[in-house]
Enzyme design. Structure first.
Site, short mmCIF file in Angstrom:
data_model
loop_
_atom_site.label_atom_id
_atom_site.label_comp_id
_atom_site.label_asym_id
_atom_site.label_seq_id
_atom_site.Cartn_x
_atom_site.Cartn_y
_atom_site.Cartn_z
N PHE A 93 0.92 -1.11 0.08
CA PHE A 93 -0.06 -0.06 0.10
C PHE A 93 0.90 1.25 0.19
CE2 PHE A 93 -2.55 3.45 1.70
CZ PHE A 93 -3.68 3.36 0.99
N ASP A 149 9.36 2.26 1.76
CA ASP A 149 8.36 3.27 2.34
C ASP A 149 7.91 2.82 3.55
OD1 ASP A 149 5.67 3.82 2.83
OD2 ASP A 149 4.62 3.09 1.44
N LYS A 188 3.05 9.78 8.33
CA LYS A 188 2.14 9.37 9.83
C LYS A 188 2.67 10.01 11.05
CE LYS A 188 -0.32 5.30 7.96
NZ LYS A 188 -1.59 5.49 8.16
C1 LIG Z 1 2.79 2.19 4.02
C2 LIG Z 1 2.25 3.22 3.53
N1 LIG Z 1 2.12 4.00 2.58
C3 LIG Z 1 1.80 5.21 2.23
C4 LIG Z 1 0.62 5.42 2.90
C5 LIG Z 1 -0.26 6.67 2.51
O1 LIG Z 1 -0.35 7.60 3.61
P1 LIG Z 1 -1.27 8.85 3.44
O2 LIG Z 1 -2.64 8.13 3.97
O3 LIG Z 1 -0.55 9.62 4.52
O4 LIG Z 1 -1.28 9.23 2.24
C6 LIG Z 1 0.06 4.64 4.02
C7 LIG Z 1 -1.12 4.70 4.72
O5 LIG Z 1 -1.70 4.15 5.15
C8 LIG Z 1 0.72 3.57 4.35
O6 LIG Z 1 0.41 2.77 5.04
#
Ligand SMILES: Cc1ncc(COP(=O)(O)O)c(C=O)c1O
Length: 404
Positions: free
Chosen positions: A141, A226, A255
């Site tokens: 994700f 990520d 986050k």
């Molecule tokens: C691993 C990862 N990358 C990217 C995102 C996207 O982040 P945002 O909701 O701040 O755009 C998330 C959100 O859950 C995530 O868990």
């Protein structure tokens, strides 16, 4: 302002806000440490932490103070000018990571979008414009913007938004050979969460990330981690990849980076960062002083105090308690995770378990349908973990028939 009841607030929410979220009928109004309260005064133990955002807990005094002090000076500075909180946060991130430079933005998706753009630009600058494809993982994700959605290896998020952006291919997680097999002349990078969060709390084999590093080095590809969900202490180290003795070329954070204030960041080596020259990428709010002041307080609290140790110890204790519970409750198929991102795979849907726990004053969350995920603040105590285990045990007993 006229006081609205919980029912009125929820009705107005449904009337005025897009219905993109399935929400619990709970209006949260206040938080303190590991606890939150709703509009009817009910107390909850928070094992969601705003989905891995409130790693230091709610209203951590250092973060509250940092936001308060900064709000008395400046709330926003255009990136046409310098601003001290941004500079201080960048220095802290660089001195505590593999990276040489930081680009600030506002969310995880935006940080990943920047990483995707930087990877493409890096090879354009090297005179290899045909290299633009990124290999990502099944069940990954990476966000909801079009590029990060296209990078996300879960079809359910793609539906209705096709055609996706081209330039992404998905391979099974924790399978280095699959990455090697997917490399073509057009590949520029491999993008991976060190531990998959939304994809079901999946930890890789201990040498997986090292193998990916070696594949990327052999094929001259960039390696992007990520760490939006698992960074900022969530696994017991500042960054999750530090458990695996390997460093990326680019890492994304968001986050928990600013204790609840909106922020995103892309960190990179100098070699990569130099491809973003003035005018190539930007964000109006990126590096906002309020968020960055909160970010400085967050990083300093994490690296100076004992929170990371607490996360490691409580993570191990929590994991062992979940394992014991799984022996007693056969509807728990598997216990997964590291530090304080933990999950249990159930033989049934997780939603009723989450709902019942909320009724009993404990907030947890569910991903992929049958994975119940636990993301408590890193300041959680043994007693609070025991309270969650007791409630979970009662709830699982209650719905055992549905599980079997
Ligand atoms: C691993 C990862 N990358 C990217 C995102 C996207 O982040 P945002 O909701 O701040 O755009 C998330 C959100 O859950 C995530 O868990």
């Amino acid at each position: 302002m006229e006081k609205l009841s919980t029912k009125e607030l929820i009705e107005k929410s449904e009337q005025y806000i897009f219905s993109t979220y399935t929400r619990f009928p709970i209006v949260l109004t206040r938080g303190e440490g590991t606890k939150v309260w709703d509009s009817d005064g009910k107390e909850y133990l928070d094992f969601v932490s705003g989905i891995a955002v409130l790693n230091l807990g709610h209203r951590h005094p250092r973060i509250t103070e940092a936001i308060h002090q900064q709000s008395k000076l400046l709330a926003h500075v255009s990136n046409l000018f310098y601003s001290e909180p941004q500079i201080r946060l960048a220095e802290l991130l660089v001195t505590n990571s593999f990276a040489d430079k930081v680009f600030f933005c506002n969310s995880g998706a935006e940080a990943n979008e920047a990483a995707i753009k930087l990877s493409r630009k890096f090879f354009k600058d090297k005179g290899e414009p045909r290299r633009y494809e990124i290999i990502t993982m099944e069940n990954s994700f990476h966000g909801r913007t079009m590029a990060t959605l296209s990078a996300t290896g879960q079809e359910k998020f793609h539906h209705g938004f096709e055609p996706l952006f081209n330039g992404f291919s998905y391979v099974p997680f924790d399978n280095p050979q699959a990455v090697e097999d997917a490399i073509t002349d057009a590949t520029c990078a491999v993008m991976v969460e060190p531990i998959q969060g939304e994809g079901g709390v999946n930890c890789p084999s201990p040498d997986y990330l090292k193998k990916l590093r070696s594949i990327c080095d052999t094929h001259r590809l960039l390696l992007i981690f990520d760490e939006v969900q698992v960074g900022m202490g969530r696994t017991g180290k500042l960054f999750a990849h530090q458990h695996y003795g390997v460093a990326p070329d680019i890492m994304t954070l968001a986050k928990a980076l600013a204790g609840g204030m909106p922020i995103g960041a892309m960190l990179a080596t100098d070699e990569c960062a130099s491809s973003f020259s003035p005018g190539t990428h930007a964000s109006t709010f990126g590096g906002n002083p309020l968020s960055c002041a909160a970010g400085v307080a967050t990083v300093e609290t994490l690296i100076e105090g004992t929170i990371l140790e607490n996360c490691q110890h409580m993570g191990e204790y929590f994991y062992s308690q979940l394992l014991s519970l799984s022996e007693k409750r056969p509807c728990i198929k598997k216990v997964k995770g590291k530090g304080l991102i933990l999950g249990i795979e159930l033989t049934c849907e997780g939603a009723p378990v989450v709902k019942e726990c909320a009724k009993r004053g404990i907030l947890i969350n569910c991903t992929l349908g049958n994975i119940v995920r636990f993301l408590p603040p890193l300041i959680i105590t043994k007693k609070e973990i025991e309270s969650l285990i007791k409630t979970l045990d009662e709830v699982l007993e209650h719905i055992t028939t549905a599980c079997s």
